[in-house]
Design an enzyme around this catalytic site. Sequence first.
Site, PDB file in Angstrom:
ATOM      1  N   ASP A  47     -10.829 -15.997  55.117  1.00 53.62           N
ATOM      2  CA  ASP A  47      -9.942 -15.757  56.256  1.00 53.62           C
ATOM      3  C   ASP A  47      -8.630 -15.081  55.886  1.00 53.62           C
ATOM      4  O   ASP A  47      -7.872 -14.701  56.769  1.00 53.62           O
ATOM      5  CB  ASP A  47      -9.628 -17.081  56.961  1.00 53.62           C
ATOM      6  CG  ASP A  47      -8.555 -17.871  56.217  1.00 53.62           C
ATOM      7  OD1 ASP A  47      -8.626 -17.922  54.965  1.00 53.62           O
ATOM      8  OD2 ASP A  47      -7.655 -18.415  56.870  1.00 53.62           O
ATOM      9  N   ASP A  85     -14.842 -19.706  51.057  1.00 57.23           N
ATOM     10  CA  ASP A  85     -13.456 -19.956  50.676  1.00 57.23           C
ATOM     11  C   ASP A  85     -13.060 -21.312  51.266  1.00 57.23           C
ATOM     12  O   ASP A  85     -13.592 -21.723  52.300  1.00 57.23           O
ATOM     13  CB  ASP A  85     -12.562 -18.837  51.218  1.00 57.23           C
ATOM     14  CG  ASP A  85     -11.092 -19.125  50.990  1.00 57.23           C
ATOM     15  OD1 ASP A  85     -10.730 -19.356  49.831  1.00 57.23           O
ATOM     16  OD2 ASP A  85     -10.335 -19.138  51.975  1.00 57.23           O
ATOM     17  N   ASP A  93      -8.856 -12.999  50.324  1.00 57.94           N
ATOM     18  CA  ASP A  93     -10.315 -12.979  50.371  1.00 57.94           C
ATOM     19  C   ASP A  93     -10.881 -11.574  50.580  1.00 57.94           C
ATOM     20  O   ASP A  93     -12.095 -11.383  50.507  1.00 57.94           O
ATOM     21  CB  ASP A  93     -10.821 -13.877  51.513  1.00 57.94           C
ATOM     22  CG  ASP A  93     -10.389 -15.324  51.339  1.00 57.94           C
ATOM     23  OD1 ASP A  93     -10.439 -15.807  50.194  1.00 57.94           O
ATOM     24  OD2 ASP A  93      -9.989 -15.947  52.335  1.00 57.94           O
TER      25      ASP A  93
END
Length: 662
Positions: free
Chosen positions: A537, A344, A541
């Site tokens: 994080d 990410d 996600d």
Amino acid sequence: MKVILENETHDHEEHAGASGSAPPQDGHHELGHEEGHEHGLELIEVLRVVFVALAAAAVWFHLWEPFPKVSVIGLAATLIGGYPIFKEAFENIVERRMTMELSMTIALVSALAIGEVFTALVITAFVLAAEILEGLTVGRGRRAIQDMLDFLPQTASVLRDGQIIEVPTMTIVPGEIVVIRPGSRIPVDGQVVSGHSFVEQAAITGEPMPSEKATGSEVYAGTINQAGSLQVRAERLGKETTFGKIIEAVEKAEQSRAPIQKTADRLAGYLVYFALGAAVLTFLITHNIRSTISVIIVAGACGIAAGTPLAILGAIGRAARQGSIIKGGIYLEALGRLDTVFLDKTGTITFGEPTVAQVQPEQDISERMLLQAAASAEHGSEHPLGRAIVRYAEEKKIPIAESSDFRYEVGRGIVAQVQGERIAVGNRAHLLSLGVDVQAQIPPFAGTSVLVAGGHRYYGVISVEDQVRPGAALAVKALEAMKTRVILLTGDTQSAAEAVADQMGIIHFHADLLPEQKAVEVAAHTKQGRIVAMLGDGINDALALIEATVGVAMGSGTDVARESADVVLIGNDLEKFVETVRIARRCRAIIFQNFYGTLIVDTIGIGLAAAGLLNPLLAAFIHVTSELAFILNSTRLLSSKENEAISGPPVASPAVLSPTRK
């Protein structure tokens, strides 16, 4: 040997770590291991080996043999000294399990039956001594966690009723003031209410230099106060500290069983069957009972069955010391076979905290005027881009005026009244909708372009970017060097994703993704049979973390991300993830070295024994030394050079797994 039995009793467990008991609630930790897992050096075990060795010497020198065909000393010593082996063998028969104890019992009984009393005694002494050494080696791995537990101070100075008194750490309650003297270790997580000092917390935050602490600063259990005295209000104690959460995670992971561990147990059983089958075949062909006994004795599988969990334990513990918490052996094994990594962008590759990168005012508009207008309008905003502009203006010492009539339009921007003038901040569509004539060509900034207007006049553009974490590009390069494909996933724009991908050296990336689209992308690769890790994080996600073979959460991420993840990175450093992958691969290599080494040694040994080239004594020596060699091979991840339990505990970064974050 004995450790094999402990492993095999858990064959029905899939992931004990998922339901493993947590440490006690009294603020202290106790290891949650079964009693049988701890194997210290017990006097009775040593005395048993000495007794058998003395009996073997007596038989060799023919001391006190009242019966010409029966050695009373030898027979009694074999039965008494070999009691642990016979007991385990009987339990195996009852439970219908084939283990090395059972094959050794067959060999000992056979040796006694043909009058090889001295041989039986020496074999018994070898096996008992090997079990002691094996137990001490495995116990060293177990004690590594206990060393971590003992790292926190057992007593602390607390301010009560105006007096400083020394109390057990477990009796401290949240809200109490703990006095931290120079040179002492901090026992709690909390906030400094008085004092000034420097605290060495490299093991927690990764900072090489001591961190300055003053009123309002956060301090963490396990760190060392170097200079002045501090008074700290205790906020988290015992297992609730960042340190305690790490211990809990490592304990649960240590209880879980990786698929390769169950494979090791099965292979150990197969080797026993193979040895017994080879012994039967040897007897049918050669009719030599000594060769037959040697075949049974030489085969050893403890190096596999005991070495595998020891290697996994060492790898999980070392990973914690290096900066990541692996929540189970199954995830460690998956990391050892990893071939695809999804990253990410925001909060993983980048800090997740936008900062102003460039300011480009229009002609006749100063940079100060542009920033003052934007910051004054955004002063009441909670949007990350607005906060970044306000912070930048404050750093530049630009006065910020009060605003009124603040209005936020989702996906467009804000409008506010500042000193009687309408200020608009947002994208081009937002300004055009307010009648602002934006004819300027907006430069292709790598970050997000925030346009500013006063009344109907266009003031200029501010570029806000999310800074890439130091070392992230090196981490990506290291992963690709390990033949691991790296893919960037982000909900950000195509241009922003491309800019970060270029900076990181990432070839494959996907932009403008919703959370569910990230999960679909990850799931598509796992369905293709790839071993996939997803690093993220945030809440957005969580779905992708669940879909991955191994979900990895950044320590500073949300509670949802950390709960959804299988691995939590300490200190938000991608290089820690790279090191974790290296550890997992090394652990896997060690396990397979033990696998193949045991197969080679047993095959050659059985062949030599069947050909009459190994007597029972030499077979026993090969059995014991080879097994210990493979077990010691597994302890390489626990070597004292790498075990920093004294100089640096495996603790988490401030945000990792803690109930609250600043």
